[in-house]
Design a protein around this motif. Sequence first.
Motif, PDB file in Angstrom:
ATOM      1  N   VAL A   1      56.661  35.188  55.585  1.00  0.00           N
ATOM      2  CA  VAL A   1      57.720  34.314  54.517  1.00  0.00           C
ATOM      3  C   VAL A   1      56.801  33.523  53.836  1.00  0.00           C
ATOM      4  N   LEU A   2      55.780  32.805  54.472  1.00  0.00           N
ATOM      5  CA  LEU A   2      54.957  31.858  53.811  1.00  0.00           C
ATOM      6  C   LEU A   2      53.679  32.420  53.098  1.00  0.00           C
ATOM      7  N   VAL A   3      53.100  33.532  53.484  1.00  0.00           N
ATOM      8  CA  VAL A   3      52.293  34.286  52.408  1.00  0.00           C
ATOM      9  C   VAL A   3      52.633  34.883  51.506  1.00  0.00           C
ATOM     10  N   THR A   4      53.796  35.335  51.352  1.00  0.00           N
ATOM     11  CA  THR A   4      54.420  36.420  50.314  1.00  0.00           C
ATOM     12  C   THR A   4      54.342  35.590  49.053  1.00  0.00           C
ATOM     13  N   PRO A   5      55.064  34.633  49.102  1.00  0.00           N
ATOM     14  CA  PRO A   5      55.000  33.617  47.822  1.00  0.00           C
ATOM     15  C   PRO A   5      53.902  33.075  47.353  1.00  0.00           C
ATOM     16  N   ALA A   6      52.954  32.730  48.215  1.00  0.00           N
ATOM     17  CA  ALA A   6      51.758  32.031  48.044  1.00  0.00           C
ATOM     18  C   ALA A   6      50.709  33.415  47.421  1.00  0.00           C
TER      19      ALA A   6
ATOM     20  N   PHE B   1      52.249  33.965  43.936  1.00  0.00           N
ATOM     21  CA  PHE B   1      51.679  32.877  42.857  1.00  0.00           C
ATOM     22  C   PHE B   1      50.266  32.903  42.480  1.00  0.00           C
ATOM     23  N   ILE B   2      49.311  33.267  43.584  1.00  0.00           N
ATOM     24  CA  ILE B   2      47.976  33.384  43.190  1.00  0.00           C
ATOM     25  C   ILE B   2      47.842  34.393  42.449  1.00  0.00           C
ATOM     26  N   THR B   3      48.257  35.596  42.414  1.00  0.00           N
ATOM     27  CA  THR B   3      48.078  36.714  41.669  1.00  0.00           C
ATOM     28  C   THR B   3      48.591  36.490  40.251  1.00  0.00           C
ATOM     29  N   ASP B   4      49.628  35.770  40.010  1.00  0.00           N
ATOM     30  CA  ASP B   4      50.388  35.561  38.880  1.00  0.00           C
ATOM     31  C   ASP B   4      49.584  34.389  37.896  1.00  0.00           C
ATOM     32  N   ALA B   5      48.827  33.633  38.694  1.00  0.00           N
ATOM     33  CA  ALA B   5      48.067  32.936  38.049  1.00  0.00           C
ATOM     34  C   ALA B   5      46.959  33.338  37.207  1.00  0.00           C
ATOM     35  N   SER B   6      46.420  34.695  37.618  1.00  0.00           N
ATOM     36  CA  SER B   6      45.241  35.322  36.904  1.00  0.00           C
ATOM     37  C   SER B   6      45.899  35.552  35.429  1.00  0.00           C
ATOM     38  N   ASP B   7      44.932  36.040  34.720  1.00  0.00           N
ATOM     39  CA  ASP B   7      45.111  36.484  33.118  1.00  0.00           C
ATOM     40  C   ASP B   7      46.077  37.836  33.266  1.00  0.00           C
ATOM     41  N   THR B   8      45.957  38.714  34.167  1.00  0.00           N
ATOM     42  CA  THR B   8      46.577  40.150  34.015  1.00  0.00           C
ATOM     43  C   THR B   8      47.939  39.957  34.515  1.00  0.00           C
TER      44      THR B   8
ATOM     45  N   THR C   1      52.766  45.477  42.973  1.00  0.00           N
ATOM     46  CA  THR C   1      52.486  46.371  44.203  1.00  0.00           C
ATOM     47  C   THR C   1      52.295  45.667  45.671  1.00  0.00           C
ATOM     48  N   GLY C   2      51.171  44.723  45.408  1.00  0.00           N
ATOM     49  CA  GLY C   2      51.020  43.866  46.761  1.00  0.00           C
ATOM     50  C   GLY C   2      52.247  43.095  47.096  1.00  0.00           C
ATOM     51  N   THR C   3      52.740  42.334  45.864  1.00  0.00           N
ATOM     52  CA  THR C   3      53.924  41.661  46.361  1.00  0.00           C
ATOM     53  C   THR C   3      55.092  42.362  47.036  1.00  0.00           C
ATOM     54  N   SER C   4      55.511  43.237  46.457  1.00  0.00           N
ATOM     55  CA  SER C   4      56.579  44.147  46.805  1.00  0.00           C
ATOM     56  C   SER C   4      56.199  44.559  48.211  1.00  0.00           C
ATOM     57  N   ALA C   5      55.080  45.091  48.227  1.00  0.00           N
ATOM     58  CA  ALA C   5      54.799  45.403  49.899  1.00  0.00           C
ATOM     59  C   ALA C   5      54.961  44.274  50.816  1.00  0.00           C
TER      60      ALA C   5
ATOM     61  N   VAL D   1      56.909  41.874  50.427  1.00  0.00           N
ATOM     62  CA  VAL D   1      58.245  41.476  50.732  1.00  0.00           C
ATOM     63  C   VAL D   1      58.818  42.711  51.669  1.00  0.00           C
ATOM     64  N   MET D   2      58.559  43.849  51.623  1.00  0.00           N
ATOM     65  CA  MET D   2      59.078  44.822  52.437  1.00  0.00           C
ATOM     66  C   MET D   2      58.556  44.802  54.122  1.00  0.00           C
ATOM     67  N   THR D   3      57.289  44.401  54.056  1.00  0.00           N
ATOM     68  CA  THR D   3      56.755  44.027  55.362  1.00  0.00           C
ATOM     69  C   THR D   3      57.426  43.024  56.029  1.00  0.00           C
ATOM     70  N   THR D   4      57.867  41.735  55.147  1.00  0.00           N
ATOM     71  CA  THR D   4      58.357  40.805  55.768  1.00  0.00           C
ATOM     72  C   THR D   4      59.845  41.145  56.190  1.00  0.00           C
ATOM     73  N   LEU D   5      60.564  41.891  55.644  1.00  0.00           N
ATOM     74  CA  LEU D   5      61.868  42.224  55.752  1.00  0.00           C
ATOM     75  C   LEU D   5      61.838  43.203  56.972  1.00  0.00           C
TER      76      LEU D   5
END
Length: 138
Positions: A16-21, A24-31, A36-40, A42-46
């Motif tokens: 729960v702590l790592v997923t938003p981080a 946020f870290i991958t969203d801060a990049s230019d691309t 894919t990683g975020t949804s994976a 989230v599903m692992t957390t659930l």
Amino acid sequence: MKVEAWLFGITTIFLVLVTPAYWFITDASDTGADWTGTSALVMTTLLTAMVTLYLGFHAQRMDPRPEDRTDGEIADGAGELGFFPPYSWWPFWCACTLGIIVLALAVTQWWMVVLGFALGVLALSGWIFEYYRGEHAH
């Protein structure tokens, strides 16, 4: 089972702590965000939350096992633990038929898919009914 529930609970809190981080870290990049990683994550957390709830509910309803009690002795866990099947060739044949099906889908040979499913039905039936006849019959 309380120990297992706590372990999965700690893993759930970590995710729960790592997923938003991670998002946020991958969203801060230019691309943009790595969906894919975020949804994976989230599903692992659930999934870990689901296992935590399952183990937590069962830990409350069942009698404590010897390893769950503070006064438990090694001798308390003695006795029959359950039925463990002997060796079996049927999982190998089920895996081979799955390999045939996947290979057939990869090379788009539909006749091989049908052959794989037919062999798969035979292999799965053998695996299911292996304790009804033969050496290990009950």
